[in-house]
Write a protein that holds these residues in place. Sequence first.
Motif, PDB file in Angstrom:
ATOM      1  N   GLU A 123     -39.823-100.990  23.989  1.00 26.24           N
ATOM      2  CA  GLU A 123     -39.078-101.508  25.410  1.00 26.24           C
ATOM      3  C   GLU A 123     -40.260-101.111  26.756  1.00 26.24           C
ATOM      4  OE1 GLU A 123     -36.410-102.529  26.417  1.00 26.24           O
ATOM      5  OE2 GLU A 123     -35.453-102.646  24.549  1.00 26.24           O
ATOM      6  N   LEU A 124     -40.899 -99.894  26.381  1.00 27.19           N
ATOM      7  CA  LEU A 124     -41.978 -99.615  27.427  1.00 27.19           C
ATOM      8  C   LEU A 124     -43.011-101.051  27.552  1.00 27.19           C
ATOM      9  CD1 LEU A 124     -43.231 -97.432  29.328  1.00 27.19           C
ATOM     10  CD2 LEU A 124     -44.505 -96.472  27.506  1.00 27.19           C
ATOM     11  N   ASN A 125     -43.446-101.126  26.486  1.00 26.15           N
ATOM     12  CA  ASN A 125     -44.249-102.544  26.383  1.00 26.15           C
ATOM     13  C   ASN A 125     -43.664-103.718  27.253  1.00 26.15           C
ATOM     14  OD1 ASN A 125     -46.430-101.258  25.109  1.00 26.15           O
ATOM     15  ND2 ASN A 125     -45.499-101.906  23.093  1.00 26.15           N
TER      16      ASN A 125
ATOM     17  N   GLU B 157     -41.689-103.288  29.732  1.00 25.01           N
ATOM     18  CA  GLU B 157     -41.802-103.035  31.028  1.00 25.01           C
ATOM     19  C   GLU B 157     -42.972-103.188  31.722  1.00 25.01           C
ATOM     20  OE1 GLU B 157     -40.740 -99.405  34.229  1.00 25.01           O
ATOM     21  OE2 GLU B 157     -41.611 -99.178  32.304  1.00 25.01           O
ATOM     22  N   GLU B 158     -44.124-102.951  30.679  1.00 23.44           N
ATOM     23  CA  GLU B 158     -45.357-103.219  31.433  1.00 23.44           C
ATOM     24  C   GLU B 158     -45.822-104.766  31.381  1.00 23.44           C
ATOM     25  OE1 GLU B 158     -47.557-101.094  28.564  1.00 23.44           O
ATOM     26  OE2 GLU B 158     -47.225 -99.048  29.590  1.00 23.44           O
TER      27      GLU B 158
ATOM     28  N   THR C 152     -36.642 -99.227  32.262  1.00 25.58           N
ATOM     29  CA  THR C 152     -37.576 -98.564  32.984  1.00 25.58           C
ATOM     30  C   THR C 152     -38.165 -97.424  32.349  1.00 25.58           C
ATOM     31  OG1 THR C 152     -36.027 -97.431  34.245  1.00 25.58           O
ATOM     32  CG2 THR C 152     -36.445 -99.475  34.883  1.00 25.58           C
ATOM     33  N   LYS C 153     -39.366 -96.937  32.836  1.00 18.72           N
ATOM     34  CA  LYS C 153     -39.883 -95.691  32.367  1.00 18.72           C
ATOM     35  C   LYS C 153     -38.929 -94.724  32.526  1.00 18.72           C
ATOM     36  CE  LYS C 153     -44.814 -96.947  32.963  1.00 18.72           C
ATOM     37  NZ  LYS C 153     -45.971 -96.765  33.780  1.00 18.72           N
TER      38      LYS C 153
ATOM     39  N   ILE D 232     -36.288 -94.568  29.862  1.00 21.98           N
ATOM     40  CA  ILE D 232     -36.766 -94.306  28.752  1.00 21.98           C
ATOM     41  C   ILE D 232     -36.962 -92.718  28.425  1.00 21.98           C
ATOM     42  CG2 ILE D 232     -39.155 -94.470  27.198  1.00 21.98           C
ATOM     43  CD1 ILE D 232     -39.449 -97.346  28.214  1.00 21.98           C
TER      44      ILE D 232
END
Length: 221
Positions: A5-7, A9-10, A23-24, A27
Amino acid sequence: MLLDELNEEEMNDPTDPNFKGLTKDEIAAQCVLFFMAGYETTASTLSHCVYMLALNPECQDRLAAEVDSALSAEDVTLDYDTVKTLPYLDAVISETLRLLPPATRMERRASRNYKLKDTETEISKDMIVQFPVYAMHRDPEFFPDPEKFDPERFLPENKDNIRPFTYLPFGAGPRNCLAERFALLEVKLCLAKVIQKLQFQRVPETKVCSSSVSYLEGNLF
């Protein structure tokens, strides 16, 4: 999964209305929730296992014999691979989770209109559906003699007799417990380690309830 999920967002703009990832901050919040939800439920399950073994010494003796036998070889250590070879350990924990599930009920919100197969029941979008886990686990239609602590229900040769979706300590489907395998590994390693060294016994102050409702109300000890 959170790293995925973080990837996402990036690679995408969270301010975009079409962005569907986390979002961070979300997470980070999930990580905190994992510690809170995972610690209490694991501790409760271990406490319940100890209580059930104290009330059922024949089950405790059988479990201790299985653990001792598996660890009798010099080159065997108590790790992930070892606990996978202990079917009665898994059965004891599973039966404990049946009698005393950490979540006594679950809820899900319907994402769309849905008609249950072969029935006239319709679920509307955004309707909250509740699953009475505690009641299902103690329904004699699904589990004969449901008040009895009987780990043999969950031995490999008997598991197929359990009707799908009647045993839900971790939920089921795409929104089941994310940490199910990790939580079970924690409980198995801890219980196996303790059963090597200790024996659990009832004491005069131990209350034995005809139903676990009293336990859930905090009246056991």
